[in-house]
Design an enzyme around this catalytic site. Structure first.
Site, PDB file in Angstrom:
ATOM      1  CD1 TRP A   1      -0.586   2.226   2.321  1.00 18.47           C
ATOM      2  CD2 TRP A   1      -2.539   1.857   1.611  1.00 18.47           C
ATOM      3  NE1 TRP A   1      -1.644   3.319   2.632  1.00 18.47           N
ATOM      4  CE2 TRP A   1      -2.767   2.963   2.270  1.00 18.47           C
ATOM      5  CE3 TRP A   1      -3.744   1.257   0.957  1.00 18.47           C
ATOM      6  CZ2 TRP A   1      -3.908   4.140   2.411  1.00 18.47           C
ATOM      7  CZ3 TRP A   1      -5.098   1.948   1.183  1.00 18.47           C
ATOM      8  CH2 TRP A   1      -5.011   3.415   1.887  1.00 18.47           C
TER       9      TRP A   1
ATOM     10  CG  ASN B   1      -1.052   6.881   2.734  1.00 15.85           C
ATOM     11  OD1 ASN B   1      -0.693   5.918   3.280  1.00 15.85           O
ATOM     12  ND2 ASN B   1      -1.160   8.219   3.581  1.00 15.85           N
ATOM     13  CG  ASP B   2      -0.516  11.304   2.546  1.00 14.92           C
ATOM     14  OD1 ASP B   2      -1.251  10.792   2.207  1.00 14.92           O
ATOM     15  OD2 ASP B   2      -0.321  11.957   3.853  1.00 14.92           O
TER      16      ASP B   2
ATOM     17  CD  GLN C   1       2.861   8.167   5.564  1.00 19.02           C
ATOM     18  OE1 GLN C   1       2.025   7.907   6.438  1.00 19.02           O
ATOM     19  NE2 GLN C   1       4.099   8.355   5.719  1.00 19.02           N
TER      20      GLN C   1
HETATM   21  C1  FRU Z   1      -2.953  12.447   4.870  1.00 24.21           C
HETATM   22  C2  FRU Z   1      -2.882  11.887   6.068  1.00 24.21           C
HETATM   23  C3  FRU Z   1      -1.740  12.523   6.970  1.00 24.21           C
HETATM   24  C4  FRU Z   1      -1.013  11.299   7.488  1.00 24.21           C
HETATM   25  C5  FRU Z   1      -1.057  10.245   6.653  1.00 24.21           C
HETATM   26  C6  FRU Z   1      -0.917   8.862   7.579  1.00 24.21           C
HETATM   27  O1  FRU Z   1      -3.416  11.501   3.944  1.00 24.21           O
HETATM   28  O2  FRU Z   1      -3.600  11.511   6.791  1.00 24.21           O
HETATM   29  O3  FRU Z   1      -2.109  13.560   7.564  1.00 24.21           O
HETATM   30  O4  FRU Z   1       0.372  11.890   8.039  1.00 24.21           O
HETATM   31  O5  FRU Z   1      -1.976  10.310   5.926  1.00 24.21           O
HETATM   32  O6  FRU Z   1      -0.489   7.860   6.484  1.00 24.21           O
END
Ligand code: FRU
Length: 501
Positions: free
Chosen positions: A33, A35-36, A52
């Site tokens: 996975w 994310n950011d 992430q």
């Molecule tokens: C944004 C968020 C951030 C946090 C991260 C956790 O998408 O919620 O604020 O640091 O993802 O994965």
């Protein structure tokens, strides 16, 4: 407890798997996975991107930082996982942050350590609260050592009453020999605020000011802030949670906003003049920018949205990708965004069409010789043959007998509607978006970047952008148009060469 060595061994074992569904030129994780985007930055003549990352599964979990680098924003090289949540102060996750090449040439990661331990003497511990503090890891482009002073920016240094949770996502920059960082936080009233800190050595930080406060407006926490100077203005970008919809501009839930205004360096306050949505699609969140070696400002974002992550293709060992990096500008107090110019080096096999088409609601869709594909840089221009000569334009992409990605434009209302209902999703996730475009009397230009399972749209030379993930089988590569009334159409299509990762 997570262990960086094990995470690296695991991802290396997955590397051998060639996944024909991976995008050709968009960043994904090596496995698992993502994310950011985190730490989008320059280091020793190259661009680094961290993100992430949960290598072991296709759902959010104990966050690691994945790592890639590039020289041209199109061809990316995987590097081993940078950090894992392996210390008491980040055991619940190394969540978002940023990176910088330090004055002494070392590479610094400034991240949020999440823990259930209350590290703040004097504060009443709430059971199960996830405390967030900022931490540092220092490295050389591949290996990073966590700083012995971690956690070195405690949430308790924020103004009185600020929450100890939701203190995260530091974005660092260097200005006239001083490091600054902004981050998200919640004031006592539970809304959102962006805090500013400063430091001489990037290790010892001092609270400076509340740079911006949302006063219970435009959502709650403003996640992943970024602040930069561009074209004589300052831009503050944030990703608010829990927004209510507002006309065509904002939809319910997670949004991204560009505030354009000025940064008062005496008071350390951001004064906003205007604001608008950064992307009008479904799959765009937590953008972060870097200043390039030749002075451009380039933005990348997570090509997903927290409200859509429940749908995954079964059998895939990875989830989510980043957007194509975009060059951004401020023109007339508006953020303009276009694909990085380097993508043009990957163009091949140009095809052009110029035609007048005329239809009504009973007409068949029109397709054009050679206009098709799933790795494309495709620009479609439409204009009326005379005033009000057409009432609607339909564009279908990634199309076969059963599937298509649908874009329609209504020149009377100046509204674009995008619907991905027929792109093969097997779950009732978010499918459509509508947004307003500038009144141009039926003249519209849309540039589409297609890379297997994604479509990024750039409207009228980057005045607006809209990003979507689509699930349509790869064999579905048809493209067709239809108008209600008569319109001139011109199409310019380039295939995009895949680049080996
Ligand atoms: C944004 C968020 C951030 C946090 C991260 C956790 O998408 O919620 O604020 O640091 O993802 O994965």
């Amino acid at each position: 407890m997570a262990d960086l060595k094990k995470s690296r061994e695991y991802e290396a074992s997955q590397k051998a798997i060639t996944d024909p569904e991976r995008p050709a030129f968009h960043v994904t994780g090596m496995t698992g996975w993502i994310n950011d985007p985190n730490g989008f930055s320059t280091y020793k003549g190259e661009y680094h991107l961290f993100f992430q990352y949960h290598p072991f599964d296709v759902v959010w979990g104990p966050m690691h930082w994945g790592h890639v680098k590039t020289q041209d924003f199109v061809k990316w090289e995987f590097l081993p996982c940078a950090i894992a949540p392996d210390q008491p102060y980040d055991i619940e996750g190394c969540i978002s942050g940023s990176a910088i090449e330090m004055k002494d040439g070392r590479q610094l990661l400034f991240y949020t350590g999440m823990t259930k331990d209350n590290l703040h003497p004097g504060h009443v511990e709430k059971k199960e609260t996830l405390y967030q503090n900022h931490c540092i890891a220092i490295g050389d482009g591949i290996d990073f050592v966590k700083y012995e002073g971690n956690p070195n920016v405690l949430a308790s240094t924020a103004p009185k009453g600020s929450w100890l949770e939701d203190f995260r996502d530091p974005k660092i920059w260097l200005e006239e020999d001083t490091y600054y960082a902004i981050m998200c936080s919640r004031p006592e009233d539970g809304s959102g605020q962006i805090l500013l800190y400063k430091s001489e050595d990037a290790l010892n930080w001092e609270y400076v000011s509340i740079l911006a406060y949302n006063d219970e407006k435009l959502g709650k926490v403003w996640e992943c802030p970024d602040l930069f100077e561009l074209d004589g203005k300052y831009v503050l970008m944030v990703s608010p949670q829990e927004m209510e919809s507002d006309g065509y501009e904002f939809h319910p839930g997670y949004n991204t906003i560009a505030f354009i205004g000025n940064y008062d360096k005496e008071q350390y306050k951001f004064n906003k003049e205007i604001y608008h949505s950064i992307d009008y699609g479904i799959d765009f969140y937590a953008p972060q920018t870097v200043k390039t070696f030749d002075g451009r400002r380039v933005m990348i974002a997570w090509m997903s949205n927290w409200d859509c992550t429940s749908f995954k293709d079964p059998g895939k060992h990875w989830f989510a990708q980043m957007t194509l990096p975009r060059e951004i500008r401020v023109v007339d107090n508006h953020l303009i965004q276009n694909p990085v110019r380097e993508i043009e080096n990957y163009r091949t096999n140009k095809k052009c069409v110029q035609q007048t088409i005329c239809g009504d609601k009973y007409s068949e869709d029109v397709s054009f010789e050679g206009i098709k594909g799933r790795y494309l840089d495709l620009t479609i221009n439409v204009s009326p043959t005379k005033e009000d000569s057409y009432r609607k334009l339909d564009i279908k992409l990634a199309k076969d007998d059963k599937h298509y990605f649908y874009v329609s434009y209504n020149p009377e209302e100046d509204v674009i509607k995008v619907d991905r209902k027929y792109t093969g999703a097997r779950m009732d996730v978010l499918h459509s978006r509508e947004f307003k475009v500038r009144d141009q009397k039926g003249n519209l230009k849309i540039r589409f970047i297609l890379d297997r399972n994604s479509v990024e749209m750039f409207i009228n030379d980057g005045e607006q952008a809209a990003t979507f993930v689509l699930y349509t089988p790869l064999e579905a590569d048809g493209i067709s148009l239809k108008t209600m009334g008569e319109a001139n159409i011109s199409i310019e299509q380039y295939e995009l060469k895949s680049c080996e990762k």
